[in-house]
Design a protein around this motif. Sequence first.
Motif, PDB file in Angstrom:
ATOM      1  N   ASN A  13     -14.466  -9.395   7.636  1.00  0.00           N
ATOM      2  CA  ASN A  13     -14.457 -10.101   6.363  1.00  0.00           C
ATOM      3  C   ASN A  13     -14.403 -11.581   6.721  1.00  0.00           C
ATOM      4  O   ASN A  13     -13.350 -12.115   7.065  1.00  0.00           O
ATOM      5  CB  ASN A  13     -13.250  -9.678   5.528  1.00  0.00           C
ATOM      6  N   ILE A  14     -15.540 -12.241   6.643  1.00  0.00           N
ATOM      7  CA  ILE A  14     -15.652 -13.618   7.106  1.00  0.00           C
ATOM      8  C   ILE A  14     -14.788 -14.571   6.281  1.00  0.00           C
ATOM      9  O   ILE A  14     -14.168 -15.483   6.819  1.00  0.00           O
ATOM     10  CB  ILE A  14     -17.124 -14.073   7.094  1.00  0.00           C
ATOM     11  N   SER A  15     -14.712 -14.355   4.972  1.00  0.00           N
ATOM     12  CA  SER A  15     -13.957 -15.282   4.123  1.00  0.00           C
ATOM     13  C   SER A  15     -12.453 -15.265   4.426  1.00  0.00           C
ATOM     14  O   SER A  15     -11.779 -16.281   4.306  1.00  0.00           O
ATOM     15  CB  SER A  15     -14.195 -14.979   2.641  1.00  0.00           C
ATOM     16  N   LYS A  16     -11.934 -14.100   4.824  1.00  0.00           N
ATOM     17  CA  LYS A  16     -10.494 -14.000   5.136  1.00  0.00           C
ATOM     18  C   LYS A  16     -10.236 -13.966   6.642  1.00  0.00           C
ATOM     19  O   LYS A  16      -9.090 -13.923   7.077  1.00  0.00           O
ATOM     20  CB  LYS A  16      -9.899 -12.744   4.505  1.00  0.00           C
ATOM     21  N   ASN A  17     -11.307 -13.950   7.438  1.00  0.00           N
ATOM     22  CA  ASN A  17     -11.225 -13.881   8.886  1.00  0.00           C
ATOM     23  C   ASN A  17     -10.376 -12.688   9.350  1.00  0.00           C
ATOM     24  O   ASN A  17      -9.482 -12.821  10.182  1.00  0.00           O
ATOM     25  CB  ASN A  17     -10.688 -15.192   9.479  1.00  0.00           C
ATOM     26  N   THR A  18     -10.680 -11.525   8.758  1.00  0.00           N
ATOM     27  CA  THR A  18      -9.964 -10.307   9.115  1.00  0.00           C
ATOM     28  C   THR A  18     -10.964  -9.239   9.543  1.00  0.00           C
ATOM     29  O   THR A  18     -12.149  -9.320   9.232  1.00  0.00           O
ATOM     30  CB  THR A  18      -9.136  -9.766   7.938  1.00  0.00           C
ATOM     31  N   THR A  19     -10.453  -8.251  10.243  1.00  0.00           N
ATOM     32  CA  THR A  19     -11.261  -7.110  10.664  1.00  0.00           C
ATOM     33  C   THR A  19     -10.918  -5.932   9.763  1.00  0.00           C
ATOM     34  O   THR A  19      -9.750  -5.675   9.484  1.00  0.00           O
ATOM     35  CB  THR A  19     -10.952  -6.745  12.124  1.00  0.00           C
TER      36      THR A  19
END
Length: 100
Positions: free
Chosen positions: A63-69
């Motif tokens: 999830n690029i906007s939250k920088n999570t996997t």
Amino acid sequence: MTKANIIEEIVNSTGIAKKDVSATVEAFMDVIKKSLHENRENVYLRGFGSFVVKHRAEKTARNISKNTTIVIAAHDFPSFKPAKSFVSLMKGEEVDDTEE
């Protein structure tokens, strides 16, 4: 073209009552959905194509906007594969009806 357009075309070309055609088209789609979803059986329509169940394995995405996997679970999905004669028709090539 929508389902309503398809029903209208069938009514105009066959002269069958609209409610009968509508019920038939709905039943046709229900049979395909049931075959794919409940029975996990593919549907083959000679000269048109195949509705098949494909499987996607579990995968990791970002999830690029939250920088999570995140993990996307494995799942099945419906797919349509057109028949060779249908593809040839769309390309404008000569169609040999004896195949398939």
